[in-house]
Design a protein around this motif. Structure first.
Motif, mmCIF file in Angstrom:
data_model
loop_
_atom_site.group_PDB
_atom_site.id
_atom_site.type_symbol
_atom_site.label_atom_id
_atom_site.label_comp_id
_atom_site.label_asym_id
_atom_site.label_seq_id
_atom_site.Cartn_x
_atom_site.Cartn_y
_atom_site.Cartn_z
ATOM 1 N N GLY A 129 11.579 -12.165 -7.648
ATOM 2 C CA GLY A 129 11.963 -10.853 -8.148
ATOM 3 C C GLY A 129 12.520 -9.957 -7.057
ATOM 4 N N GLN A 130 12.573 -8.658 -7.389
ATOM 5 C CA GLN A 130 13.142 -7.675 -6.477
ATOM 6 C C GLN A 130 12.080 -6.738 -5.898
ATOM 7 N N SER A 131 10.823 -7.140 -5.943
ATOM 8 C CA SER A 131 9.773 -6.316 -5.367
ATOM 9 C C SER A 131 9.936 -6.263 -3.854
ATOM 10 N N GLN A 132 9.351 -5.230 -3.249
ATOM 11 C CA GLN A 132 9.438 -5.083 -1.792
ATOM 12 C C GLN A 132 8.846 -6.299 -1.101
ATOM 13 N N ALA A 137 9.711 -11.036 2.079
ATOM 14 C CA ALA A 137 9.443 -12.456 2.312
ATOM 15 C C ALA A 137 10.742 -13.226 2.519
ATOM 16 N N ARG A 138 11.754 -12.929 1.709
ATOM 17 C CA ARG A 138 13.037 -13.617 1.855
ATOM 18 C C ARG A 138 13.692 -13.294 3.190
#
Length: 616
Positions: A129-132, A137-138
């Protein structure tokens, strides 16, 4: 060897150790609190010196003793008369010295094991997803992959005693040293042969707190019959740090030895310790056999937390502190400075000693578990220069101790390093500069913010300022309101901004506390210590976390069942705290229902009814 140590060597466990040494057999000794573990360790080392020392010296071999802290290194070395037959080292220092010259092998361990493990862990944090958290992590995975790609260009590696690594620059942190060394010893037969040839006897102190992969590596080093052999000394019940060996054991066919004497605690304290565990049942074995002692527990009704994040409000902290004072008076311990006071967390301590805002900041919404751990040791990047250099300088200047000022500066200041930038200056010049700089620091201390103090010290090179701290000092403060959903990975910025804007008022009492100059301590901080009278305070609400739960561990029917992790961690830490008492132990337990808790404590055979009181 002194007379008392000689007497303590005459135990069944010590004879069993000598039998193992004669047979060249690996062993593990489980030694309960107060049993004289260090004495057994030193006696075994001295026995080897008497029987094998001459041969080992001729062969240019050493007896290795790995221990946990620099303080323990000093204690053990002193007992051994600083004999260079023995190599007594902390785990990190020993392992780094064994691997630091093997650059290609370190590169292989990073490529094949360490960095891939970090990538895998970050992949677990990325749910797509797009969570912080996922975005961070990415980003970290990309960075780690770049580190992997750049390893071949790294000419050498260095060990940085911090939590931060930079693989592309060849910088390893202290976790990396453990992981790389354990991997190389386990996987590299040549390295095992080199270590085994140099150190035919390997003793590991505080084995329960040694890393599991290190125990596995040492067991592989010593898995064949004969030399080298490994001997572990420790107590699984006293493991208070996570991700450690805990239930340590030697290689196959090693001997298990139990030491059941207790030379420290009174009879009543030993009774409580035995009620806490089944694997070791101790008996008084020294002068303490004549001391009955006492154990009393007082139950206080815990309030439901009314503050944010399920914490006490300021009024609730005041009421809890008043209950603490009432308990002291009821036991006749009010006003005593010779009683050691143990708290799981520091809210009450901070309030009483004068650093409540510092405590709130480093345990609040901007603080991770790692942040709190580093705060509690004074090793946090924001605190370390103040704790180790700046505050001692201010105090030395205030006391008029110019010699002490120079000692601090020579040890810690780049500007006063005998081999540094001012090496050509005369002693008189350096003395004048020290007076000028420390007077300026002292003048600023009561007026400026912590940011002003740290910038002054950086400008004049009075102490080392890390790159990370410099970044915080140089950047503009964060203007946006903190949002945990958006800023969780950057919350250290808000922590630093709040900290740097503080005055110096709370720094000195904090430094006094962590320097053991007060009768207060956190429960983690007393491992290995002993005191005649001890008070332990258990208040899960004040802790405001789920890592421990002493009320659930002691009274699950009253407070609810703990998780397995809560139970094990709380039980071990309680055991460590209780076993510090040489004579008298007092326990203050905040509980939802004191009356029911009392019945449960009695029915579980932990305490007798006459040992328990309930606050009115």
């Amino acid at each position: 060897m002194d007379v008392d140590m000689q007497k303590l060597c005459e135990t069944k466990a010590d004879k069993e150790i000598r039998t193992c040494l004669e047979a060249k057999q690996c062993f593990s000794m489980i030694a309960g609190a107060g049993s004289g573990k260090t004495t057994s360790l030193v006696c075994a080392l001295q026995y080897l010196r008497d029987t094998e020392g001459a041969r080992l010296r001729r062969n240019d071999q050493n007896i290795l003793c790995i221990t946990y802290t620099n303080r323990a290194v000093e204690v053990i070395s002193k007992h051994l008369d600083w004999d260079d037959l023995f190599l007594v080292r902390t785990l990190h220092k020993f392992l780094w010295n064994q691997i630091k010259k093997f650059t290609p092998n370190i590169r292989e361990a990073l490529r094949e094991h360490v960095i891939p493990a970090h990538i895998e862990k970050k992949q677990e944090d990325d749910n797509g997803g797009q969570s912080q958290r996922s975005l961070a992590a990415r980003e970290k995975i990309v960075s780690l992959q770049a580190d992997l790609d750049s390893l071949d260009t790294v000419e050498g590696f260095d060990y940085n005693d911090t939590n931060f690594s930079n693989y592309s620059e060849g910088q390893l942190n202290h976790d990396d040293v453990i992981d790389v060394a354990a991997y190389l010893i386990s996987e590299n037969e040549i390295l095992r042969r080199i270590i085994g040839q140099k150190y035919p006897y390997v003793f590991v102190d505080e084995a329960q707190d040694t890393f599991e992969n290190v125990v596995e590596a040492l067991n592989k080093l010593c898995e064949t019959e004969g030399l080298p052999i490994v001997g572990y000394f420790g107590d699984p019940m006293q493991q208070i740090y996570d991700k450690r060996a805990g239930e340590f054991a030697g290689p196959a066919n090693s001997a298990l030895i139990t030491k059941e004497e207790n030379f420290r605690c009174s009879r009543k304290v030993i009774d409580l310790l035995n009620a806490f565990r089944q694997d070791v049942q101790q008996f008084p074995a020294g002068a303490n056999a004549k001391i009955e002692g006492s154990v009393l527990i007082r139950l206080v009704r815990a309030e439901a937390p009314e503050g944010n994040r399920k914490r006490y409000t300021e009024n609730q902290i005041q009421r809890a502190s008043a209950r603490f004072e009432e308990a002291l008076k009821s036991w006749g311990w009010g006003g005593r400075e010779d009683v050691i006071l143990l708290f799981l967390v520091r809210q009450m301590i901070a309030r009483r000693l004068g650093f409540p805002e510092l405590q709130k900041l480093f345990t609040g919404q901007f603080a991770s578990t790692k942040t709190q751990d580093d705060y509690e040791t004074g090793d946090h990047v924001l605190l370390k220069p103040l704790v180790s250099v700046i505050c001692p300088l201010v105090q030395a200047e205030r006391d008029g101790g110019q010699r002490r000022v120079m000692d601090v500066l020579r040890k810690s200041s780049p500007a006063f390093d005998p081999q540094g930038v001012n090496a050509d200056r005369t002693l008189g010049e350096m003395r004048e500069r020290s007076i000028e700089f420390t007077q300026g620091l002292s003048d600023l201390w009561g007026k400026g913010t912590l940011s002003d103090i740290l910038k002054y010290c950086r400008e004049n090179k009075l102490c080392k300022i890390s790159d990370r701290l410099s970044e915080h000092l140089d950047r503009a403060p964060r203007e946006e309101d903190y949002d945990p959903d958006l800023h969780s990975s950057d919350k250290g910025d808000w922590l630093a901004d709040a900290f740097l804007d503080m005055s110096t008022d709370e720094i000195e009492p904090f430094v006094e506390f962590i320097s053991d100059n007060t009768p207060y301590s956190t429960q983690h901080g007393v491992k290995g210590e002993q005191y005649e009278d001890v008070l332990v305070v258990f208040d899960d609400t004040d802790a405001a976390w789920s890592y421990y739960s002493f009320t659930k561990m002691l009274t699950p029917n009253t407070s609810g069942d703990p998780t397995e992790g809560q139970y094990n961690r709380s039980r071990k830490l309680a055991y460590v705290c209780f076993s510090r008492a040489e004579k008298n132990l007092r326990i203050l337990l905040f509980t939802p229902d004191p009356e029911i808790a009392k019945k449960e404590l009695v029915s579980n055979n932990l305490f007798e009814e006459n040992q328990i009181s309930i606050a009115g």
